[in-house]
Design a protein around this motif. Sequence first.
Motif, short mmCIF file in Angstrom:
data_model
loop_
_atom_site.label_atom_id
_atom_site.label_comp_id
_atom_site.label_asym_id
_atom_site.label_seq_id
_atom_site.Cartn_x
_atom_site.Cartn_y
_atom_site.Cartn_z
N CYS A 8 -35.96 8.56 67.76
CA CYS A 8 -35.37 9.19 68.94
C CYS A 8 -34.58 8.15 69.72
CB CYS A 8 -36.45 9.80 69.83
SG CYS A 8 -37.21 11.30 69.14
N GLU A 41 -32.79 11.86 66.28
CA GLU A 41 -32.55 12.83 67.34
C GLU A 41 -32.12 12.12 68.62
OE1 GLU A 41 -36.20 15.03 67.63
OE2 GLU A 41 -35.57 16.46 66.08
N VAL A 43 -32.23 12.16 72.62
CA VAL A 43 -33.12 12.68 73.65
C VAL A 43 -32.56 12.33 75.03
CG1 VAL A 43 -35.43 12.52 74.67
CG2 VAL A 43 -35.16 12.55 72.18
N THR A 60 -27.15 17.16 74.36
CA THR A 60 -28.34 17.34 73.55
C THR A 60 -29.25 18.37 74.18
OG1 THR A 60 -30.29 16.25 72.60
CG2 THR A 60 -29.49 15.40 74.71
N LEU A 62 -32.49 18.28 73.62
CA LEU A 62 -33.83 17.70 73.61
C LEU A 62 -34.10 16.91 74.88
CD1 LEU A 62 -34.00 16.45 69.91
CD2 LEU A 62 -34.92 18.57 70.87
N ALA A 66 -39.62 15.55 73.50
CA ALA A 66 -39.37 15.26 72.09
C ALA A 66 -39.94 13.91 71.67
CB ALA A 66 -37.87 15.30 71.81
N LEU A 67 -40.17 13.02 72.63
CA LEU A 67 -40.71 11.70 72.30
C LEU A 67 -42.13 11.77 71.75
CD1 LEU A 67 -39.45 9.50 75.29
CD2 LEU A 67 -38.33 9.99 73.11
#
Length: 322
Positions: A8, A41, A43, A60, A62, A66-67
Amino acid sequence: METTQKVCVLAYDGLCTFEYSIAVEIFGLARPEIENWYECEIVAAEPGSLRGLGHVVIETDLGLEALEDADTIIIPGWRGADEPIPGPLKQALIKANAAGKRIASICSGVFVLAQCGLLDGAKVTTHWRYVDELREKFPDTFVDPNVLFVEHGNIITSAGSAAGIDMCLHLIRADFGRAVTNSVARRLVIPAFREGGQAQYISHPVAKYAEGSIAPIMDEIREKLDFEWDIDSLAKLANTSPRTLQRRFKDATGHSPHAWLTLERIELVKDLLETTNLNIQQIANVAGLKTPETLRHHFKRIAGTSPTTYRSKFNPHKEDTA
């Protein structure tokens, strides 16, 4: 790597575009030739617009939640050493660290980790411009200005800007090994290892171009590293004088023949530690270093760690015989 790991990359308003791009290019680019390559990804570190240098706008879906599924978190350079970080970002990173996730910062991203209290007592690095400020603001952190990156537990910090590439290659080396790292480095058209005031674990760099007749000579020496080479035997192999050989090696590699030979032998030692279960005496014989004491001396000097520590890090399933 047996399973795909998720990386991420944090994005925020005032983004340092170059550092951000390093992480996205290295971890986000599709590499179908590599099995189980990373899932990358982006974030959002905060709500609202995420703008970077050059009028770049990052979009994004996210958020920080998401982490929780990340294996590695990359923090590009922060928008300012005096800029506080948002409370939710701080809490998310503290939680991620407590969960043992790998967290890496590039350049001034180290200030984000420091504000989270994650660097107290840790050895870190950052861009040379920020060294004094980091020391002043966070006196419990040991700042080493002479390295390209530092690994302290699950936290890795890199020096300024392009040193983030070195750090990212180090992460790949830890996850996939030497061969994959060199493949990625070649695609980036950069060496997998940059010499400097540091001893990275990255092994077997993309070779410097060697002009003229020196290249085949170097290849032949690599095939016979267990031979007891001296300057006279090397010169005889090259069909030249010792003085001319010294000059040719210096021009081609930046090292004397003896220094280059030692570096090549240590690269072989790294490979054997990683891929075999040979004990330290056997490895010393194969690499032409003769004794475990000589091997350990040069390995510590060049790699910055002991053979045992190296093997446990990059070949944990092999018996500890180093």
